[in-house]
Motif scaffolding. Sequence first.
Motif, mmCIF file in Angstrom:
data_model
loop_
_atom_site.group_PDB
_atom_site.id
_atom_site.type_symbol
_atom_site.label_atom_id
_atom_site.label_comp_id
_atom_site.label_asym_id
_atom_site.label_seq_id
_atom_site.Cartn_x
_atom_site.Cartn_y
_atom_site.Cartn_z
ATOM 1 N N LEU A 1 0.826 -1.206 0.000
ATOM 2 C CA LEU A 1 0.000 0.000 0.000
ATOM 3 C C LEU A 1 0.861 1.258 0.000
ATOM 4 O O LEU A 1 0.515 2.261 -0.642
ATOM 5 C CB LEU A 1 -0.925 -0.002 1.229
ATOM 6 C CG LEU A 1 -2.056 -1.044 1.212
ATOM 7 C CD1 LEU A 1 -2.808 -1.036 2.538
ATOM 8 C CD2 LEU A 1 -3.019 -0.782 0.053
ATOM 9 N N GLN A 2 1.984 1.233 0.691
ATOM 10 C CA GLN A 2 2.865 2.396 0.677
ATOM 11 C C GLN A 2 3.432 2.655 -0.726
ATOM 12 O O GLN A 2 3.552 3.808 -1.145
ATOM 13 C CB GLN A 2 4.003 2.198 1.689
ATOM 14 C CG GLN A 2 3.546 2.331 3.141
ATOM 15 C CD GLN A 2 4.686 2.182 4.115
ATOM 16 O OE1 GLN A 2 5.438 1.212 4.061
ATOM 17 N NE2 GLN A 2 4.817 3.129 5.034
ATOM 18 N N ASP B 1 -6.469 14.883 -8.916
ATOM 19 C CA ASP B 1 -7.691 14.114 -8.643
ATOM 20 C C ASP B 1 -7.389 12.623 -8.555
ATOM 21 O O ASP B 1 -7.877 11.921 -7.660
ATOM 22 C CB ASP B 1 -8.727 14.375 -9.729
ATOM 23 C CG ASP B 1 -9.308 15.777 -9.662
ATOM 24 O OD1 ASP B 1 -9.189 16.398 -8.582
ATOM 25 O OD2 ASP B 1 -9.857 16.234 -10.680
ATOM 26 N N ARG B 2 -6.587 12.128 -9.502
ATOM 27 C CA ARG B 2 -6.256 10.699 -9.481
ATOM 28 C C ARG B 2 -5.432 10.345 -8.239
ATOM 29 O O ARG B 2 -5.650 9.290 -7.623
ATOM 30 C CB ARG B 2 -5.489 10.331 -10.750
ATOM 31 C CG ARG B 2 -5.189 8.836 -10.865
ATOM 32 C CD ARG B 2 -4.537 8.507 -12.197
ATOM 33 N NE ARG B 2 -4.241 7.096 -12.306
ATOM 34 C CZ ARG B 2 -3.654 6.522 -13.359
ATOM 35 N NH1 ARG B 2 -3.307 7.271 -14.413
ATOM 36 N NH2 ARG B 2 -3.412 5.232 -13.373
ATOM 37 N N ALA B 3 -4.512 11.223 -7.869
ATOM 38 C CA ALA B 3 -3.723 10.981 -6.664
ATOM 39 C C ALA B 3 -4.622 10.931 -5.439
ATOM 40 O O ALA B 3 -4.454 10.076 -4.556
ATOM 41 C CB ALA B 3 -2.669 12.069 -6.506
ATOM 42 N N ALA B 4 -5.603 11.841 -5.357
ATOM 43 C CA ALA B 4 -6.516 11.861 -4.217
ATOM 44 C C ALA B 4 -7.372 10.597 -4.179
ATOM 45 O O ALA B 4 -7.648 10.050 -3.096
ATOM 46 C CB ALA B 4 -7.397 13.106 -4.280
ATOM 47 N N ALA C 1 -7.405 7.988 -1.095
ATOM 48 C CA ALA C 1 -8.636 7.639 -0.380
ATOM 49 C C ALA C 1 -8.845 6.123 -0.363
ATOM 50 O O ALA C 1 -9.272 5.546 0.657
ATOM 51 C CB ALA C 1 -9.826 8.341 -1.032
ATOM 52 N N ARG C 2 -8.561 5.474 -1.488
ATOM 53 C CA ARG C 2 -8.716 4.018 -1.548
ATOM 54 C C ARG C 2 -7.745 3.319 -0.585
ATOM 55 O O ARG C 2 -8.128 2.398 0.139
ATOM 56 C CB ARG C 2 -8.481 3.539 -2.981
ATOM 57 C CG ARG C 2 -8.706 2.034 -3.162
ATOM 58 C CD ARG C 2 -8.596 1.606 -4.621
ATOM 59 N NE ARG C 2 -7.257 1.798 -5.161
ATOM 60 C CZ ARG C 2 -6.925 2.749 -6.027
ATOM 61 N NH1 ARG C 2 -7.830 3.628 -6.445
ATOM 62 N NH2 ARG C 2 -5.681 2.857 -6.485
ATOM 63 N N LEU D 1 -0.980 12.293 2.107
ATOM 64 C CA LEU D 1 -1.057 12.492 0.661
ATOM 65 C C LEU D 1 -2.361 13.181 0.260
ATOM 66 O O LEU D 1 -2.384 13.963 -0.699
ATOM 67 C CB LEU D 1 -0.924 11.151 -0.066
ATOM 68 C CG LEU D 1 -0.898 11.229 -1.593
ATOM 69 C CD1 LEU D 1 0.245 12.130 -2.087
ATOM 70 C CD2 LEU D 1 -0.746 9.833 -2.202
ATOM 71 N N LEU D 2 -3.438 12.934 1.005
ATOM 72 C CA LEU D 2 -4.692 13.650 0.728
ATOM 73 C C LEU D 2 -4.484 15.163 0.890
ATOM 74 O O LEU D 2 -5.005 15.955 0.101
ATOM 75 C CB LEU D 2 -5.799 13.159 1.663
ATOM 76 C CG LEU D 2 -6.431 11.812 1.295
ATOM 77 C CD1 LEU D 2 -7.343 11.331 2.419
ATOM 78 C CD2 LEU D 2 -7.215 11.923 -0.013
ATOM 79 N N GLY D 3 -3.711 15.549 1.913
ATOM 80 C CA GLY D 3 -3.395 16.965 2.078
ATOM 81 C C GLY D 3 -2.525 17.484 0.960
ATOM 82 O O GLY D 3 -2.730 18.601 0.451
#
Length: 814
Positions: free
Chosen positions: A651-652, A668-671, A675-676, A696-698
């Motif tokens: 996951l990392q 958007d794709r990174a977010a 989130a997933r 990463l969301l931030g």
Amino acid sequence: MSEGRQAFGSCVLDPQRRELSRDGRVVALQSRVFDLLSYLLEHRERVVGKDELMDAVWPGRVITEAALTRAVMKARKAVGDDATRQDIIRTVHGHGYRFVADARASVDPEPDVPARTPGAEALDASGATRQRAASETGPSEPAAAAPTRAHRKEGPWRWGLPALLLSMLALLVWAWAPWRSEVTAHGAFRLAVLPVLDHSESPDLGWMRLGLMSFVNGMLAEAPEIATVGDANVLNLAEREDWRGPLQGAPTQRLSEELQAVHGASHVLVMELAADGAPWRMNWALHADSERPRLGTMVGDDATELARGVVQAVYGELLGRSHLATDVDIVSADPFHNEAYSRGMALSLEGRCADAEGYFRVIMDAEPRLFAPRHALADCLRILGRNDEAEPLLRVLVDEQRAAGPSRNLAESLLTLGILLNRTGEVEGAGPVLEEALAVAQALDEHDLEGAVLHNLAILSEDRNDWAGSEALLDRAVLAYRRAGHEVLPGEVHSLRANLAMDQGRLAEGNDHLEHAVAAFRALGDRRNEAMMLNNLGYQRREQGRLDEAEQFHRQSLAIREDIGDRVGVGRIHGMIAAVQAARGDAEGALASAAIARDIAADTGDKLFEAIALARIGSAQRSLGDAEASRAAYQESRAMFSAIDDEMRALQVELRLAELDLDAGDADRAAETAARVLGRARSRKLAQAELDAMELLGDAALAAGETEQAALEWDAALDRVRETGWVAKEEGLLCKLANLHLDAGDLSAAEPLVGALAALDATPASLGVRARHAWSSGDAAIAAGLLEQARDLAGPAWSAEDQAMLERYRGGSP
């Protein structure tokens, strides 16, 4: 001690004989305790500080205050004092100890003439032995010279069948009933077998020093009432003490006490080979705490048969029977194979596993069902990184030993297999194997082996990021080691505690544990584990931003691993050096080091570190601007982590791929990826991946221009970090939030964040943020001073832009 015999109370202390008597009877006293009592008596006119006393009694050693307290307690007990009365040794709180009893000179009595021990050849009237004359080197023949049948006519093989018959008639003499102990439980005795003293001066016999030590150790362990200290542990301690004998005397006494304290040995066996004529003589001494050593001699012409005779004698002393176990041979009934095994073990103990392999295979070709040479070969293959050969051999041994019933052989085979499976990334397979090993060790009351298995289960839990479970298993391992008689815990315990602390970002705590571990391994002469601890110290320094120190520790570790031939370890260290180079901004150097780490890991079957190296290659390629190569390396790394069921690291790496999307402008794709991953990490309770995803969301929100949302995401991540205690992650988030508020000119919002950074260990990044806040607040001098500290910590990572900022701060107020 400059004084002669001294009398005090009902005691007399004789420094020449190193004896203490009380009420006219000699009191058994450990060497260190005698030294402590003598030192206090000699300096009775003053208080002796604890540090001074430790330096005097344990010169050049790192010991705990608890060890000093135990020695004082034993000294008080020996002279009839105690901590309540303190009539002789008084505690001066906050300072140390003082000898307070009245002392007076005592007239020396006529010297006693010690009785000669029957049959103990090579002993003089004083009970001392000749000092070692020959050098203690290994076999002089090249590695390819593994024995074949044709070699039996040369060197130590030359006597043949008549010699075997003669050795079977070996003379065995020892003292009996007063010293023999009653066996009350399994493993009632714990023996340490020292390297054999060789006075032959023959290079052909150099192998006997370690080979016969290992051979005897294995035979003794066949008795269910006897546990033995591992060969490597004994050798490390003997080499650290530079022990060269004799059979009995102060150096051997000191080493025996160390083996008792560190490894819980109740008895220590010393053997001395005199091969300067025919027949040979094997003199031996069996030491026990508070008892005079028992002595004897074996005579014959075959070294391994002499060793068998010594084992028979020890059985008689401890168990009341003078025969070996009849259900199993440690190696073979053939002396040729026994010598081959001993030679192989000597090479293995010297770290020369590649050279040892040929000896074990010679025995296996002739007697393919023997356990000892097959297990020794499997362990050598594992150390050499040839896991594809070691694993099937170990599985065969496990199946055979299961069919025979619970035994130490079964537990050791399972433990070796479990370690191998964990190293190669087969985590799910390693767990049940180690659990079975634990059940066998517990059924046999083999507490030392139980501790080793629990320790490896704790490592397995740490690899799964189950830190609480790992701590609990490690606590159980400590209890097992204590039950096995360890006064001093193995360095591996401190090592794992350090790893657990660093995993959770508690770097200062991790450093304390690492320093204890390094001291413990150095004290034992355990270079392999010392190298591992130096590597971990490098990791800890890197997390603190102290990159020069980090690389220095890694290079020291690399030098040791190269010297001892630990190729797997060499690969891992190159991976750590790559991380330091990446932190410095040296992407090309990081790529080269990570590639070396990847190649070695792939060649040795070290799948976990191959996947880690691939992830580092991906990071280096990203820094060099090659997004395509970076993505390919990350994808390969993710697939490998998934294949070995390491979901947290998989996951990392998924998040690293999302960062590539962010670099390409696809916030958007990174977010979406973050989130997933966040949902998956929370469902699986994978804290590190969860926190990385929240951060990463931030990052994605900031890249999209949503600064308020970025602050919210980072604030939530910071709260979660503080719940987990991951200090290293806390610093990074504090820096991002503080910079965000400073960018907006909101000094009041930045101030508590900067204060929180000041409470943590300083790093170049945190000092830079604090300097920026000071500059923005009008404190140019403070800003410049903070940035100068950052420069000193950063070393080569200090950039031209950093220097320009420093010059600006030095220039005056904003």
